[in-house]
Enzyme design. Structure first.
Site, PDB file in Angstrom:
ATOM      1  N   GLU A 187       0.889  -1.173   0.000  1.00 36.96           N
ATOM      2  CA  GLU A 187       0.000   0.000   0.000  1.00 36.96           C
ATOM      3  C   GLU A 187       0.917   1.210   0.000  1.00 36.96           C
ATOM      4  O   GLU A 187       1.544   1.525   1.018  1.00 36.96           O
ATOM      5  CB  GLU A 187      -0.860   0.004   1.276  1.00 36.96           C
ATOM      6  N   LEU A 188       0.992   1.916  -1.137  1.00 36.55           N
ATOM      7  CA  LEU A 188       2.070   2.902  -1.288  1.00 36.55           C
ATOM      8  C   LEU A 188       1.537   4.324  -1.454  1.00 36.55           C
ATOM      9  O   LEU A 188       0.440   4.622  -1.036  1.00 36.55           O
ATOM     10  CB  LEU A 188       2.947   2.473  -2.464  1.00 36.55           C
TER      11      LEU A 188
ATOM     12  N   CYS B  72      -2.194   9.187   2.435  1.00 33.91           N
ATOM     13  CA  CYS B  72      -1.866   8.635   1.105  1.00 33.91           C
ATOM     14  C   CYS B  72      -2.897   9.008   0.068  1.00 33.91           C
ATOM     15  O   CYS B  72      -2.578   9.229  -1.092  1.00 33.91           O
ATOM     16  CB  CYS B  72      -1.739   7.123   1.205  1.00 33.91           C
TER      17      CYS B  72
END
Ligand code: NAD
Length: 486
Positions: free
Chosen positions: A252-253, A286
């Site tokens: 999960e970037l 994010c």
């Protein structure tokens, strides 16, 4: 005794399975003030093997325990988040620089993640298969063993618990490595909650430490699955290392998510929605709205409304009173944000609000007329910055939204929801929110990005979690062995 007073950290983490920190201790710092909040033990790479060994041993019994026992532990963990919410939120406010609303979102979501995970042990765990042979054939899901969870600083509880809770519920042990800057809220708190919930010893070990501890976790032969949340550059390194060691790595970037504001949007309302997407938790999310793509016919009034809102938002120490924007996590992060803002102005953008800072408090910033080649368009900002670009057709909006390597979230504001649905098929994105900004998360919903944002939905909902944290085993059974022509 309070759940989280500093004098019990060491003891409680030890009870969660970690006997000694090879990395010494670290001062827990409050970013808003620079004050020291306490000391916490730090793990070194040498701690990983022992944590994994303890986990593997405890896991065998845990996987064999009645499913009702695992469910009960997860339900009690959910209740512990609710019972101790106020105390935990104070840590989130002071250690992670969260404003109170964001801190409450974290404890509420953590409880919900545990309640959702509590249903997983009772979930069917396989299927009967047709076989042309006279045998009983089925596929069953088994726990993978020990899951390594590596989490970042920005939403330290949710980004850890969303993997920790389902992994435990499905019969695994977990070794959690939080970011050292949020070792209490993202580490010690989880250890204490699960201890209070009655999780048997050894099943959850918390190792606050740096990238070297993360690498040791990825390479340890006893850890087949890694759930990593963090930057794209670190994710690449984890994927490379994991690939070499044949690990299953969930990534999960980062993101650079767009909010498309169509010509028919209500401007004041749209500006409020956009402000939330860019400024919530100082933009350290994010899924933050990192680019506002606004139809040219409404761009000027939209920018004006957004800038007015940005100027009016109270910012400061979230522990000192009601503020909407708190501190960035550290000076490195602040300098990075400022470099992107000044670089974007140098590239030709107009600064319409903010662009200054006081200590770690970065003023909510609005940049208009942002060129495509400017850093605020090309890079993930991770700060309270709203870059605005314009488009004239929906084709152009789709092309702009898709013009980065990331693919995490997309928001579209319009009265024509069918147009928006169609637009959402043309932009690579794991999350699509029609008539909302880009920051959304629920324990029941599959969550994950594509492209440089990660390996797709591996968190949220039973399907994603079972895929993420179990292995499939094909089983056949016969009354007697078959006769082979040998
Ligand atoms: P980071 O990648 O520097 O650190 C994240 C975690 O990984 C930390 O625990 C860190 O110690 C560890 N780590 C760093 N390098 C490592 C390596 N080579 N091997 C193993 N572990 C390593 O991330 P950050 O900059 O502190 O956090 C912000 C980033 O996280 C942003 O890019 C943000 O978009 C991303 N993020 C993504 C999601 C998501 O769900 N997609 C959620 C939150 C944050």
């Amino acid at each position: 005794m309070s759940l989280m007073s500093p004098d019990v950290w060491q003891a409680k983490i030890r009870l969660a399975g970690w006997a000694a920190g090879a990395g010494g201790t670290r001062t827990v710092v409050e970013p808003a003030t620079g004050d020291a909040l306490g000391e916490i033990g730090v793990a070194g790479p040498a701690d990983v093997a022992e944590a994994v060994r303890i986990g593997r041993t405890a896991q065998r019994e845990w996987a064999r325990a009645p499913y009702t026992e695992r469910a009960a532990v997860l339900r009690r963990a959910g209740a512990a988040w609710e019972q101790h919410a106020a105390e935990i939120e104070e840590w989130l406010i002071r250690e992670a620089g969260s404003v109170p609303g964001k801190a409450a979102f974290e404890t509420g979501t953590a409880a919900q993640e545990c309640y959702e995970a509590a249903a997983l042990p009772a979930h069917p765990y396989g299927e009967l298969l047709r076989s042309a042979e006279p045998r009983f054939s089925f596929a069953r899901r088994l726990p993978v063993g020990v899951v390594g969870v590596i989490a970042p600083f920005n939403v330290p509880i949710v980004l850890a618990i969303r993997a920790v809770a389902p992994a435990l519920a499905l019969g695994n042990a977990v070794v959690l490595k939080p970011d050292p800057r949020t070792a209490v809220s993202g580490g010690a708190v989880l250890a204490r909650v699960f201890e209070e919930a009655g999780l048997p010893d050894g099943l959850l070990t918390v190792l606050p430490g740096g990238a070297d501890v993360g690498q040791a976790l990825v390479t340890d032969p006893g850890v087949p699955v890694i759930a990593f949340t963090g930057s794209t550059s670190a994710g690449r390194a984890v994927a490379e290392l994991g690939g070499r060691h044949l690990k299953r790595v969930h990534l999960e970037l980062g993101g650079n998510s767009a909010l498309i504001v169509c010509a028919d949007a209500d401007i004041p309302h749209a500006a409020t929605v956009g402000a939330w997407g860019s400024f919530f938790h100082q933009g350290q999310i994010c899924m933050a709205t990192s680019r506002h793509l606004v139809h040219e016919s409404i761009a000027e009034p939209y920018v004006r409304a957004l800038a007015t809102k940005a100027d009016a938002l109270p910012s400061g120490d979230p522990a000192s009173g009601p503020v909407a924007v708190g501190p960035l996590i550290d000076a490195g992060q602040r300098d990075r944000v400022h470099e992107i803002v000044t670089g974007t102005v140098e590239a030709g953008a107009t600064l319409r609000a903010g662009g200054t800072y006081d200590g770690l408090i970065y003023r909510p910033t609005v940049l208009a007329d942002v060129p495509r080649a400017a850093p605020a368009h090309e890079r993930e900002i991770f700060g309270p910055v709203a870059p605005v670009l314009t488009f004239s057709t929906l084709d152009e909006a789709a092309e702009l939204a898709a013009a980065t390597e990331y693919g995490l979230s997309l928001g579209i504001l319009t009265r024509n929801v069918m147009n928006a649905l169609e637009l959402g098929e043309r932009v690579p994105t794991g999350l699509l929110h029609i008539n909302d900004q880009t920051v959304n998360d629920e324990a029941t919903a599959p969550f994950g990005g594509v492209g440089a944002s990660g390996t797709g939905a591996r968190h949220g909902g039973p399907q994603a979690n079972i895929e993420a944290f179990t292995d499939t085993q094909w089983v056949t059974m016969r009354d007697v062995p078959p006769r082979y022509p040998l």
